[in-house]
Design a protein around this motif. Structure first.
Motif, short mmCIF file in Angstrom:
data_model
loop_
_atom_site.label_atom_id
_atom_site.label_comp_id
_atom_site.label_asym_id
_atom_site.label_seq_id
_atom_site.Cartn_x
_atom_site.Cartn_y
_atom_site.Cartn_z
N LEU A 91 30.83 -44.92 -8.80
CA LEU A 91 29.75 -44.67 -7.42
C LEU A 91 29.16 -45.73 -6.93
N ARG A 92 29.11 -46.63 -5.68
CA ARG A 92 28.43 -47.18 -5.89
C ARG A 92 27.65 -46.48 -4.62
N TYR A 93 26.26 -46.17 -4.11
CA TYR A 93 25.88 -45.98 -2.94
C TYR A 93 24.21 -46.28 -2.78
N LEU A 94 23.68 -45.98 -1.19
CA LEU A 94 22.55 -46.93 -0.66
C LEU A 94 21.74 -45.40 -0.70
N VAL A 95 21.02 -45.13 -0.45
CA VAL A 95 19.66 -44.18 -0.23
C VAL A 95 18.55 -44.30 -0.44
N ASN A 96 18.29 -43.55 0.87
CA ASN A 96 16.66 -44.26 1.49
C ASN A 96 15.80 -42.26 1.30
N PHE A 99 16.78 -47.17 -2.43
CA PHE A 99 17.63 -48.02 -3.55
C PHE A 99 18.28 -47.60 -3.86
N GLU A 100 19.61 -48.82 -4.72
CA GLU A 100 20.17 -48.72 -4.40
C GLU A 100 21.36 -48.37 -5.79
N TYR A 101 22.45 -47.79 -5.93
CA TYR A 101 22.64 -46.76 -7.65
C TYR A 101 24.21 -46.93 -7.81
N GLN A 102 24.73 -47.43 -8.55
CA GLN A 102 25.85 -46.92 -9.43
C GLN A 102 26.27 -46.27 -10.28
N TYR A 111 20.11 -48.25 -11.68
CA TYR A 111 19.39 -48.26 -9.60
C TYR A 111 18.35 -49.33 -9.84
N SER A 112 18.39 -49.36 -8.54
CA SER A 112 17.01 -49.96 -8.30
C SER A 112 16.28 -50.54 -7.37
N PHE A 143 19.31 -55.27 -6.12
CA PHE A 143 20.36 -54.71 -7.17
C PHE A 143 20.81 -55.88 -7.05
N ASP A 144 21.37 -56.92 -6.21
CA ASP A 144 22.71 -57.27 -6.27
C ASP A 144 22.13 -59.15 -7.55
#
Length: 237
Positions: free
Chosen positions: A158-163, A169-172, A188-189, A194-195
């Motif tokens: 899973l790869r997703y964005l969270v505020n 933050f972006e997670y995998q 995450y970072s 992230f990229d």
């Protein structure tokens, strides 16, 4: 049907074709119709939530990841590069077993979590993880979801964005079903990094392995790569 919240900040609401734009609890933009039905305004959001693709590329542990952290609850663990990933006990939750900070870049983080609960399939596990994350975030967006093979294990990626509290933050995550529960390994970072540092984040999650859980107070073992083979039993003949 998901609970919908009409956002006062959306200025593009309109009556044409009896449609109103709204935002879900998870931050997804949707279109409401007079007949009580709705649809996602962005088709890619709906596809990401509903679809799990398959990535045929095999993923393997990096040769520099030689330090093994065994789970204390399930038969799984994670190999990390001890020169890059530093263990920290600054974060504590009921499901968190290990947390790491990148020793070379303090904006990169890793965690290992597990639960001894019965989950039927990886698809069920996706629903569990997504729902849990949504409930704790101010904004959530799932970007990718696919099956992968990592060190011979079938996992969910899973790869997703969270505020959360104004921070992006972006997670995998790799999620893996074990014989008595599941574990997830997450890198995450901050979103803006992230990229740029995805290679380092990939290296961390690709350390996921199936291994016998730690017994007693044993939590960490150090192995060279690959791990030593099991002792051979000498024949009496």
């Amino acid at each position: 049907m998901k609970k919908l919240i009409i956002s006062a900040l959306i200025l593009l609401s309109y009556q044409a074709e009896a449609q109103i734009k709204a935002v879900t609890d998870e931050g997804k933009e949707v279109v409401l119709f007079d007949n009580g039905t709705w649809k996602f305004a962005n088709d890619s959001d709906a596809k990401a939530l509903e679809t799990i693709t398959t990535n045929e590329t095999p993923f393997t542990k990096d040769k520099t990841s030689t330090f093994l952290y065994r789970s204390k609850k399930v038969n799984a663990g994670v190999y990390v590069n001890p020169k890059i990933w530093k263990f920290t006990d600054a974060f504590k939750t009921p499901v968190l077993e290990y947390a790491f900070i990148n020793n070379l870049n303090s904006n990169l983080f890793g965690i290992f979590t597990s639960e001894t609960v019965e989950v039927g399939t990886l698809k069920n596990l996706k629903e569990l993880l997504v729902t849990t994350t949504q409930s704790r975030a101010d904004y959530f967006r799932l970007k990718e979801s696919e099956y992968r093979t990592v060190n011979g294990l079938k996992v969910l990626y899973l790869r997703y964005l969270v505020n959360a509290k104004g921070l992006d933050f972006e997670y995998q995550t790799y999620a893996y079903l074990t014989d008595n529960g599941y574990c997830s390994i997450t890198a995450y970072s901050f979103s803006k990094y992230f990229d740029q540092y995805k290679k380092e984040l990939d290296q961390y999650i690709n350390g996921l392995v199936e291994v016998k859980k730690a017994e007693g107070t044993q939590t960490v073992e150090v192995y060279e790569t690959p791990p030593p083979p099991p002792a051979k039993i000498k024949s009496k003949n």
